[in-house]
Design a protein around this motif. Structure first.
Motif, PDB file in Angstrom:
ATOM      1  N   CYS A 180       0.843  -1.198   0.000  1.00  0.00           N
ATOM      2  CA  CYS A 180       0.000   0.000   0.000  1.00  0.00           C
ATOM      3  C   CYS A 180       0.878   1.247   0.000  1.00  0.00           C
ATOM      4  CB  CYS A 180      -0.897   0.035   1.244  1.00  0.00           C
ATOM      5  SG  CYS A 180      -2.182  -1.216   1.276  1.00  0.00           S
ATOM      6  N   PHE A 181       0.316   2.355  -0.467  1.00  0.00           N
ATOM      7  CA  PHE A 181       0.979   3.654  -0.376  1.00  0.00           C
ATOM      8  C   PHE A 181       0.265   4.522   0.655  1.00  0.00           C
ATOM      9  CE2 PHE A 181       2.759   2.257  -4.370  1.00  0.00           C
ATOM     10  CZ  PHE A 181       4.062   2.742  -4.294  1.00  0.00           C
ATOM     11  N   ILE A 182       1.048   5.368   1.323  1.00  0.00           N
ATOM     12  CA  ILE A 182       0.541   6.192   2.427  1.00  0.00           C
ATOM     13  C   ILE A 182       0.157   7.575   1.924  1.00  0.00           C
ATOM     14  CG2 ILE A 182       1.173   7.314   4.599  1.00  0.00           C
ATOM     15  CD1 ILE A 182       3.079   4.964   5.121  1.00  0.00           C
ATOM     16  N   PHE A 183      -1.075   7.973   2.245  1.00  0.00           N
ATOM     17  CA  PHE A 183      -1.546   9.337   1.985  1.00  0.00           C
ATOM     18  C   PHE A 183      -2.101   9.909   3.286  1.00  0.00           C
ATOM     19  CE2 PHE A 183      -1.712   7.177  -2.065  1.00  0.00           C
ATOM     20  CZ  PHE A 183      -1.275   8.137  -2.974  1.00  0.00           C
ATOM     21  N   LEU A 184      -2.106  11.237   3.388  1.00  0.00           N
ATOM     22  CA  LEU A 184      -2.580  11.921   4.593  1.00  0.00           C
ATOM     23  C   LEU A 184      -3.628  12.966   4.222  1.00  0.00           C
ATOM     24  CD1 LEU A 184       0.913  12.569   6.243  1.00  0.00           C
ATOM     25  CD2 LEU A 184      -0.695  10.742   6.844  1.00  0.00           C
ATOM     26  N   ARG A 185      -4.694  13.018   5.000  1.00  0.00           N
ATOM     27  CA  ARG A 185      -5.692  14.075   4.833  1.00  0.00           C
ATOM     28  C   ARG A 185      -5.186  15.313   5.585  1.00  0.00           C
ATOM     29  NH1 ARG A 185     -10.128  14.831   1.639  1.00  0.00           N
ATOM     30  NH2 ARG A 185     -10.837  12.685   2.070  1.00  0.00           N
ATOM     31  N   TYR A 238       0.790   5.959  13.497  1.00  0.00           N
ATOM     32  CA  TYR A 238       0.225   7.276  13.170  1.00  0.00           C
ATOM     33  C   TYR A 238      -0.733   7.743  14.266  1.00  0.00           C
ATOM     34  CZ  TYR A 238      -2.644  10.792  10.796  1.00  0.00           C
ATOM     35  OH  TYR A 238      -3.333  11.941  10.481  1.00  0.00           O
ATOM     36  N   GLU A 239      -1.557   6.840  14.760  1.00  0.00           N
ATOM     37  CA  GLU A 239      -2.564   7.215  15.755  1.00  0.00           C
ATOM     38  C   GLU A 239      -1.942   7.582  17.097  1.00  0.00           C
ATOM     39  OE1 GLU A 239      -5.214   3.887  15.619  1.00  0.00           O
ATOM     40  OE2 GLU A 239      -6.386   4.747  13.949  1.00  0.00           O
ATOM     41  N   LEU A 240      -0.697   7.175  17.335  1.00  0.00           N
ATOM     42  CA  LEU A 240       0.011   7.602  18.542  1.00  0.00           C
ATOM     43  C   LEU A 240       0.416   9.071  18.451  1.00  0.00           C
ATOM     44  CD1 LEU A 240       2.311   4.502  19.194  1.00  0.00           C
ATOM     45  CD2 LEU A 240       0.298   5.193  20.519  1.00  0.00           C
ATOM     46  N   GLY A 241       0.588   9.565  17.227  1.00  0.00           N
ATOM     47  CA  GLY A 241       0.913  10.976  17.012  1.00  0.00           C
ATOM     48  C   GLY A 241       2.405  11.252  17.031  1.00  0.00           C
ATOM     49  N   GLN A 263      -0.264  17.498  13.975  1.00  0.00           N
ATOM     50  CA  GLN A 263      -1.305  18.511  13.785  1.00  0.00           C
ATOM     51  C   GLN A 263      -1.506  18.893  12.316  1.00  0.00           C
ATOM     52  OE1 GLN A 263       1.729  19.125  14.886  1.00  0.00           O
ATOM     53  NE2 GLN A 263       2.509  20.788  13.594  1.00  0.00           N
ATOM     54  N   GLU A 264      -0.597  18.475  11.433  1.00  0.00           N
ATOM     55  CA  GLU A 264      -0.710  18.850  10.024  1.00  0.00           C
ATOM     56  C   GLU A 264      -1.725  18.005   9.267  1.00  0.00           C
ATOM     57  OE1 GLU A 264       3.041  19.013   8.082  1.00  0.00           O
ATOM     58  OE2 GLU A 264       3.882  20.496   9.478  1.00  0.00           O
ATOM     59  N   SER A 265      -2.129  16.868   9.833  1.00  0.00           N
ATOM     60  CA  SER A 265      -3.094  16.002   9.151  1.00  0.00           C
ATOM     61  C   SER A 265      -4.129  15.490  10.134  1.00  0.00           C
ATOM     62  CB  SER A 265      -2.383  14.825   8.467  1.00  0.00           C
ATOM     63  OG  SER A 265      -1.779  13.975   9.442  1.00  0.00           O
ATOM     64  N   THR A 266      -5.261  15.022   9.597  1.00  0.00           N
ATOM     65  CA  THR A 266      -6.352  14.545  10.445  1.00  0.00           C
ATOM     66  C   THR A 266      -6.610  13.047  10.314  1.00  0.00           C
ATOM     67  OG1 THR A 266      -7.960  15.118   8.715  1.00  0.00           O
ATOM     68  CG2 THR A 266      -7.509  16.787  10.403  1.00  0.00           C
TER      69      THR A 266
END
Length: 289
Positions: free
Chosen positions: A129-134, A237-240, A245-248
């Motif tokens: 898979c490839f990673i994208f960020l909202r 990612y969910e650990l932060g 703060q740049e993505s949701t």
């Protein structure tokens, strides 16, 4: 073809280019040309932006003048610029006029623009898979759109103890600048996705894409393998991380879907230009294998 992006340079080999195949020429001759009266306009834009967003910081950046492939190596021709000049040129309402003036005066539409060089990465997980960020709605560029991990190589990292506002080309050893081009994208992945550096491969340069919504600002796009699965990446990612703060949210897209992303249209319409450029370069350079 999508008018938001164009490809400035595509690496000819499907293997891309590794750090040892890249070099830089760094010179004040590659800095932005000064338009008479232009700095006052840039200062006014910056002051207005800072009143609205007092957390803005005017960091130094590398300015991409041009790049040249010669056999199996690539040379970046770099000057220096800053974030303030970027907002006052590439991102200003006068950008089109500046491009026309640059073409008329120097035969170079980008001559009067800041042109800070960005970096981005197509990060490929262990389960294909490839990673994208909202992107967050609070970021200055492309709020709410889908992006890839990315940012900028930093002259300050190379210059060390030299004050940011005093950095000049002589303070920056060329080989360390090349190292920063490749190291910076790994830092961005680490900080935005919260992935440990040992889980990431050495970056491979795919090429350079231009963001036409920012008057052609260029970004070097890389391919990076991650040894974690998408589920493991999601947990990290969910650990932060430091730049959480740049993505949701994080989005995973299978490689087979990335290969047809531009043609199928759905997710493509939500991608910001930097991500579109990286996806197109990946498909051009490595999409066949």
């Amino acid at each position: 073809m999508d008018p938001e992006i164009s490809i400035m340079l595509q690496c000819p080999s499907p293997k891309g280019l590794v750090e040892t195949e890249v070099q830089v020429e760094l010179s004040p001759a590659y800095d932005r040309r000064q338009l008479p009266g232009g700095q006052a306009w840039i200062d006014a834009i910056w002051e207005a932006r800072c009143r609205h967003s007092p957390w803005l910081f005017n960091g130094s950046k590398f300015r991409l003048h041009s790049a040249q492939l010669d056999g199996g190596s690539l040379t970046f021709r770099l000057g220096l610029t800053c974030y303030k000049d970027f907002l006052g040129t590439n991102r200003a309402g006068t950008a089109r006029h500046l491009q026309q003036q640059g073409q008329q005066d120097f035969g170079d539409s980008q001559a009067y623009l800041a042109e800070p060089l960005g970096v981005g990465a197509m990060v490929h997980t262990a389960d294909d898979c490839f990673i994208f960020l909202r992107r967050s709605l609070r970021v200055g560029e492309a709020p709410g759109l889908i992006d890839i991990p990315g940012g900028h190589p930093e002259p300050q990292v190379v210059a060390g103890d030299v004050p940011e506002e005093s950095i000049c080309s002589e303070d920056l050893p060329r080989q360390l600048v090349v190292k920063e081009l490749f190291s910076s994208i790994l830092r961005e992945i680490r900080d935005e996705v919260n992935l440990p550096l040992p889980t990431l491969s050495q970056p491979v340069l795919l090429g350079i894409a231009r963001n036409q919504t920012s008057a052609g600002r260029a970004s070097a796009e890389f391919y990076v393998r991650c040894s974690l699965t998408s589920e493991q990446v999601k947990q990290r990612y969910e650990l932060g991380g430091p730049e959480a703060q740049e993505s949701t949210s994080i989005i995973f897209t299978k490689r087979e879907d990335v290969l047809t992303l531009e043609q199928t249209g759905g997710m493509w319409k939500e991608l910001c230009p930097s991500a579109k450029g990286a996806v197109r370069l990946y498909n051009l350079v490595q999409g066949g294998g």
